[in-house]
Design a protein around this motif. Sequence first.
Motif, PDB file in Angstrom:
ATOM      1  N   THR B 180      97.526  70.194 -24.725  1.00 26.42           N
ATOM      2  CA  THR B 180      97.848  69.752 -26.079  1.00 26.42           C
ATOM      3  C   THR B 180      99.045  70.555 -26.563  1.00 26.42           C
ATOM      4  N   VAL B 194      92.340  69.898 -24.276  1.00 23.04           N
ATOM      5  CA  VAL B 194      91.174  69.042 -24.457  1.00 23.04           C
ATOM      6  C   VAL B 194      90.534  68.820 -23.092  1.00 23.04           C
ATOM      7  N   VAL B 215      85.511  65.359 -29.386  1.00 17.10           N
ATOM      8  CA  VAL B 215      86.574  64.489 -29.897  1.00 17.10           C
ATOM      9  C   VAL B 215      86.620  63.236 -29.018  1.00 17.10           C
ATOM     10  N   HIS B 218      92.890  62.057 -28.157  1.00 14.37           N
ATOM     11  CA  HIS B 218      93.732  63.227 -27.927  1.00 14.37           C
ATOM     12  C   HIS B 218      94.332  63.652 -29.263  1.00 14.37           C
ATOM     13  N   PRO B 219      94.257  64.950 -29.601  1.00 19.95           N
ATOM     14  CA  PRO B 219      94.687  65.373 -30.937  1.00 19.95           C
ATOM     15  C   PRO B 219      96.183  65.143 -31.199  1.00 19.95           C
ATOM     16  N   ASP B 220      97.021  65.124 -30.157  1.00 23.60           N
ATOM     17  CA  ASP B 220      98.454  64.948 -30.372  1.00 23.60           C
ATOM     18  C   ASP B 220      98.874  63.486 -30.254  1.00 23.60           C
TER      19      ASP B 220
END
Lengths: 509, 317
Positions: B180, B194, B215, B218-220
């Motif tokens: 990430t 992640v 989650v 993907h956070p990005d």
Amino acid sequence: MRRLHLPLLILLLTGLSLGVFYHKVWNLGFPVLPAQTTDNWTVEARVAFEPTGGALTARLFLPHEPPGFALLDEHFVSRGYGLATGMGADNREATWTTRSPSGRQVLYYRAAVYQLQRSLRTQPEYPGPADVPDLEEPYLSAAETIIDQVRARSADITSFATVLVRDMLSAADENMGLFVSGNASERDRVAVAIELLAGARIPARMAHGLQLTDRGRDLQPRTWLEVHNTREWVAVNPNDGSVGYPEHFLVWWYGDGDPVELSRARNAQVSFAVSRNFQDAVDTAQQRAKLLNSRVMDFSLFGLPVQTQNMYRVLLMVPVGAMIIVLLRNVVGVQTFGTFMPVLIALSFRETELLGGVILFTLIVSLGLAIRFYLEHLKLLLVPRLAAVVSIVVMLMLALSILSHRLGIEHGLAIALFPMVILAMTIERMSIVWEEHGAGDAIRQGIGSLMVAVAGYLLMINPYIEHLIFVFPELLLIVLAATLLLGRYTGYRLSELLRFRVLAGRSKS
Amino acid sequence: MKWFITPQELRRQGVVGMNRRNTQMIAELNPRSRYPLVDDKLQTKAVAIAAGISVPELYGVIETNHDVRHLPAIVAGREDFVIKPAHGSGGNGILVITGRVGEQFRKASGLLVDLDGLKHHVSNILSGMYSLGGQPDRAMIEYRVRFDPLFGQVSFQGVPDIRTVVYKGYPAMAMVRLPTRTSDGKANLHQGAVGAGIAIATGVTGHGVLHNDIVDQHPDTGAPLGGIAIPGWGRLLELAAGCYELTGLGYLGVDVVLDRDLGPLILELNARPGLAVQIANGTGLLGNVECIDARAAQAALGPADRVAFVRGLALRE
């Protein structure tokens, strides 16, 4: 076997430790709590007499395993006399002999005793029922009547003796009047009581002792009654029939004899004197252990020079601190920098005190960290960089000491006791964690280390724990056993209950 | 969601904690004498090549500070490469260069670094800054994996890798670790990557874990993590299972990357794989571990049979 190995080892260590601990507490009287004193008494028997010529023998009864007391030390002052001590029929005796004494003679026996919480004496076996005395009428029938009356009002041997003594004191009964007159001495009453108890086949004996009072001079020995209840000798007060010896009562000899017996001498006088002194409980126990020739004292810390003792006072706490680290890391799951860094920090907190220590530690680590970040820009090799951090930490410590001295805060001076290399390593590791895992992790681990250090410190300064470990170093074996036990702990850490919380409520898929 | 989970529930789910991992798995199954093999990536590479297992190509090794001057020669003509410590742990000290800009090098994060910066990094590696215990180390410069576009949507720079936990030679659990923005191109979960669980039976990804939280995206990139089927899954598992024979370690983490051109490559082996894989898969390791224990006690199987056993196990449930 492999499965049993560790539990057996742990059991062995714990058993060994508790065994030595028990021996030291119960048999040698080492105090479990700190700053305890014992009541110590110095008792002195003075024997004076005039020789009548020729070889002379003087025999004095000596206290032997007196109930409620332990003998610490004894000595004899008797110049020109041969001395032998040994067990007689009922008592321990000292025998002085000399060939040709002249003039008035004085012999001294002095003993140091201390009071115990319980009796150390080994109980002699039940001597068997007493022989019924040969009495003539009217004594025989009077005795039988008394015994029957007393038996009717008593439940067991002890209460029999109590009731008998009370009857004798009231002396209203005419049967009793045959044996004892109203103004009979303590000693006569005890002698009569023993005779009547023998009529009931109860073994009884006369005990003589001193009521210890501080700075007592010319103490008169008191006479006491003891009856055997088939398990042990029970003391009965001949003045009111109550059971047990009063406080500070030192039994000196048994039987109806005189304490001193002389041959070829006259005008024998014996007098007793007492003084009381308080002594540190640990010293008393040591003295006693030495007297008992205990092996324990060969391995005692107290034989070391005081300076070394003081060092061990601190060092012995390190395993305790280390066990706390194990608990906090493996059971709670606190993250710290370095495994044992917090113990060393905690040790230095002993000198700086808690608040000052925490403030100074935080100050130095944050200042050091700031400078370490600057050093990062210079791109130095590892070892020179570490050396630079150490130099900076030392200079920071110096600066803080001078500053706090100027401000009149003397706590600041103790900063010199912080382990600077450990501080430097902490700063280095913290900066690496900071760079690689972020500030959050670094600060969390920093606070974790500090918390563990504080917990370790609070435990290590506890006077009870310090006393226990120092006086009973064998307890460290229990610490070791607990550490070994934790070494096989496979359960969850408390921190994992948080870490895996997202799994809560999921069915096993 | 509750803020903690009870020990009973953890036990019911068969979650392995750090203490159990350290005593019953690492201490009992991993002989210490075999550690150097996995701790030293150069040795790992050597035995893997000897066993015919594919690994990223080694460009060069720098062993002393004096040799740092050879660095320009090693990287000459190479647009991209990776510098890593031979004894690194947790992905620390790995520098990924993705290209050149004039005299400068571009890091995976997009930041530029000059040759002096590279040399300083190599010096740090040599002085033991990233090695376990701080011993002097060696720096290795190797092929930068051009990752398979399979995970392109769910990773932010860097190289996603597939971590398989191999227990007694049986692949017990797997996840794909996706870099990430915060992990700086590294595929280590504790650095902010992640992890997404992979069903052992099918090779399809499920939900992910980020900093111990579950989650789904993907956070990005925002792309969904689940439903990605990994091609050649069976072969990949056999590759991972084969590392057991290679190392003799009973509790082993095998990190595999999927290269666009070269297929699965063993990136590194880990004798102390972490436990986050359990969160990524939403279940504990113990369930599979117990089945494997029972099977391993019966017969010694080859890698292919072990993989088949584990996949059959997962299908049965």
